[in-house]
Design a protein around this motif. Structure first.
Motif, PDB file in Angstrom:
ATOM      1  N   LEU A   1       4.496 -15.386 -12.049  1.00  0.00           N
ATOM      2  CA  LEU A   1       4.281 -14.809 -13.406  1.00  0.00           C
ATOM      3  C   LEU A   1       4.386 -13.261 -13.527  1.00  0.00           C
ATOM      4  O   LEU A   1       4.878 -13.004 -14.335  1.00  0.00           O
ATOM      5  N   LEU A   2       3.440 -12.902 -12.717  1.00  0.00           N
ATOM      6  CA  LEU A   2       3.384 -11.349 -12.785  1.00  0.00           C
ATOM      7  C   LEU A   2       4.557 -10.572 -12.496  1.00  0.00           C
ATOM      8  O   LEU A   2       4.888  -9.728 -13.141  1.00  0.00           O
ATOM      9  N   SER A   3       5.484 -10.901 -11.589  1.00  0.00           N
ATOM     10  CA  SER A   3       6.495 -10.198 -11.076  1.00  0.00           C
ATOM     11  C   SER A   3       7.748 -10.386 -12.294  1.00  0.00           C
ATOM     12  O   SER A   3       8.270  -9.419 -12.436  1.00  0.00           O
ATOM     13  N   HIS A   4       7.486 -11.416 -12.759  1.00  0.00           N
ATOM     14  CA  HIS A   4       8.771 -11.668 -13.616  1.00  0.00           C
ATOM     15  C   HIS A   4       8.100 -11.010 -15.109  1.00  0.00           C
ATOM     16  O   HIS A   4       8.989 -10.211 -15.577  1.00  0.00           O
ATOM     17  N   ALA A   5       7.018 -10.861 -15.565  1.00  0.00           N
ATOM     18  CA  ALA A   5       6.264 -10.163 -16.678  1.00  0.00           C
ATOM     19  C   ALA A   5       6.579  -8.452 -16.425  1.00  0.00           C
ATOM     20  O   ALA A   5       7.209  -7.908 -17.222  1.00  0.00           O
ATOM     21  N   LEU A   6       6.525  -8.149 -15.127  1.00  0.00           N
ATOM     22  CA  LEU A   6       6.873  -6.742 -14.844  1.00  0.00           C
ATOM     23  C   LEU A   6       8.181  -6.307 -14.788  1.00  0.00           C
ATOM     24  O   LEU A   6       8.735  -5.411 -15.296  1.00  0.00           O
ATOM     25  N   ASN A   7       9.263  -7.498 -14.618  1.00  0.00           N
ATOM     26  CA  ASN A   7      10.660  -7.074 -14.764  1.00  0.00           C
ATOM     27  C   ASN A   7      10.935  -7.208 -16.231  1.00  0.00           C
ATOM     28  O   ASN A   7      12.216  -6.699 -16.574  1.00  0.00           O
TER      29      ASN A   7
ATOM     30  N   LEU B   1      -2.593 -18.664  -6.419  1.00  0.00           N
ATOM     31  CA  LEU B   1      -2.018 -17.216  -6.331  1.00  0.00           C
ATOM     32  C   LEU B   1      -0.684 -17.259  -6.281  1.00  0.00           C
ATOM     33  O   LEU B   1      -0.040 -16.219  -6.896  1.00  0.00           O
ATOM     34  N   GLU B   2       0.065 -18.138  -5.799  1.00  0.00           N
ATOM     35  CA  GLU B   2       1.706 -18.376  -5.667  1.00  0.00           C
ATOM     36  C   GLU B   2       2.281 -18.207  -6.997  1.00  0.00           C
ATOM     37  O   GLU B   2       3.260 -17.288  -7.551  1.00  0.00           O
ATOM     38  N   GLU B   3       1.745 -19.133  -8.020  1.00  0.00           N
ATOM     39  CA  GLU B   3       2.282 -19.041  -9.391  1.00  0.00           C
ATOM     40  C   GLU B   3       1.982 -17.686 -10.106  1.00  0.00           C
ATOM     41  O   GLU B   3       2.754 -17.162 -10.976  1.00  0.00           O
TER      42      GLU B   3
ATOM     43  N   GLY C   1      10.551 -16.588  -7.488  1.00  0.00           N
ATOM     44  CA  GLY C   1      10.468 -17.937  -8.055  1.00  0.00           C
ATOM     45  C   GLY C   1      11.113 -17.905  -9.490  1.00  0.00           C
ATOM     46  O   GLY C   1      11.981 -17.067  -9.799  1.00  0.00           O
ATOM     47  N   LYS C   2      10.877 -19.060 -10.146  1.00  0.00           N
ATOM     48  CA  LYS C   2      11.415 -19.189 -11.655  1.00  0.00           C
ATOM     49  C   LYS C   2      10.450 -19.180 -12.696  1.00  0.00           C
ATOM     50  O   LYS C   2       9.388 -20.024 -12.524  1.00  0.00           O
ATOM     51  N   VAL C   3      10.585 -18.645 -13.878  1.00  0.00           N
ATOM     52  CA  VAL C   3       9.622 -19.007 -15.190  1.00  0.00           C
ATOM     53  C   VAL C   3      10.396 -19.464 -16.262  1.00  0.00           C
ATOM     54  O   VAL C   3      11.917 -19.073 -16.285  1.00  0.00           O
ATOM     55  N   CYS C   4       9.738 -19.942 -17.034  1.00  0.00           N
ATOM     56  CA  CYS C   4      10.662 -20.527 -18.301  1.00  0.00           C
ATOM     57  C   CYS C   4      10.151 -19.494 -19.421  1.00  0.00           C
ATOM     58  O   CYS C   4       8.838 -19.118 -19.491  1.00  0.00           O
ATOM     59  N   ILE C   5      11.021 -19.155 -20.300  1.00  0.00           N
ATOM     60  CA  ILE C   5      10.597 -17.961 -21.464  1.00  0.00           C
ATOM     61  C   ILE C   5      10.256 -19.006 -22.853  1.00  0.00           C
ATOM     62  O   ILE C   5      11.306 -19.605 -23.094  1.00  0.00           O
TER      63      ILE C   5
END
Ligand SMILES: CC(C)(COP(=O)(O)OP(=O)(O)OC[C@H]1O[C@@H](n2cnc3c(N)ncnc32)[C@H](O)[C@@H]1OP(=O)(O)O)[C@@H](O)C(=O)NCCC(=O)NCCS
Length: 269
Positions: A208-214, A202-204, A141-145
């Motif tokens: 968030l977690l997958s982006h934070a790890l990246n 869970l999806e959100e 998905g997508k996140v804003c920083i």
């Protein structure tokens, strides 16, 4: 023997760092200096130290969020442990919080601290478990920083946590912490750890977690009564590294556990 309790100021960082480094076997002094400044930003008068004949041997901090307070960084130099110093400092902190009209006190107890807190009437809530990641998942998905807190994020955080703790969050952002945001979730990335991570589902949380790890996060501390969070961490390959027991003195706080996938830290809730 002359026993003194000192309230630490910003210039006393070395006292805090020297004690926590040895009591907790924590080998990153730079990180401890940053943590001390974050402590000061969150609660300027909240860190205490005990000296015996001028030698600093124990420290402990508290953070007041409205009617709720957290205690953390309770540590005694190894060679001074089991002499009643931890008990003396902890009693002093409790008396101070009592005089500030705090109604609920919470903390994350290590194996060594657990007996001390039980003695003062603290009761178990749930384990808070630190996980580390070696494998990094593909970002979903997508996140804003964001570089600042927004009113929506402050709301999300206080609904999850049960109180406002803006100073603590801002202190990390001031020191390079980044906010990752989705429609109904947010995560704070700081010093290779992610937390708080608060999300409506869970999806959100996975986005968030997958982006934070990246983006460099390698650790998260999970409230183990959120079963969805535990499942997500296991799916993404998190390995348990440390286990503490969340405890409280006073009534139960209205936190929203199903939304909390990662806590802020072991000392600040
Ligand atoms: C947890 C910690 C702060 C306790 O500090 P401490 O100064 O050793 O605490 P105290 O001496 O007051 O009490 C510890 C034990 O020593 C016992 N004790 C106290 N005075 C004593 C004495 N004179 N002789 C023998 N035992 C004594 C206490 O009864 C207590 O026993 P218990 O654990 O069976 O209840 C310390 O062990 C520490 O720094 N640990 C590492 C960091 C950590 O885990 N901190 C807690 C994070 S939540």
């Amino acid at each position: 023997m002359k026993i003194e309790i000192k309230r630490l100021e910003r210039k006393d960082a070395e006292i805090f760092v020297n004690i926590v480094e040895r009591a907790y076997n924590y080998d990153d002094r730079n990180a401890l200096h940053t943590i001390f400044q974050v402590n000061m930003d969150t609660q300027e008068d909240g860190c205490l130290a005990i000296s015996l004949d001028g030698k600093y041997v124990a420290t402990g901090c508290f953070f007041v969020y409205g009617y709720l307070a957290w205690i953390g960084f309770v540590g005694v130099l190894p060679e001074y442990q089991r002499k009643g110093i931890g008990t003396m400092l902890f009693r002093h902190i409790l008396e101070e919080l009592n005089s500030r009209n705090v109604r609920i006190i919470r903390l994350d107890a290590s194996f060594k601290g657990y007996g001390l807190y039980k003695k003062f009437g603290f009761v178990d809530e749930y384990p808070s478990v630190t996980y580390e990641f070696q494998k990094i998942p593909y970002p979903k998905g997508k996140v804003c920083i964001l570089q600042t807190l927004t009113p929506e994020i402050i709301d999300l955080d206080s609904q999850g946590f049960g109180e406002k703790r803006i100073k603590a969050l801002e202190a990390w952002i001031k020191r390079g912490g980044k906010i990752l945001a989705t429609n109904e979730g947010y995560a704070l990335l700081k010093m290779k750890s992610v937390g708080p991570l608060i999300a409506k589902d869970l999806e959100e949380a996975e986005i968030l977690l997958s982006h934070a790890l990246n983006m460099g996060a390698r650790r998260i501390i999970v409230p183990h009564s959120n079963f969805r969070a535990v499942r997500l961490i296991s799916k993404l390959g998190g390995v348990e590294r440390n286990r503490t027991m969340r405890m409280r003195l006073g009534g139960k706080i209205k936190e929203n556990i199903p939304c909390i996938y990662g806590i802020l830290s072991l000392a600040k809730g």
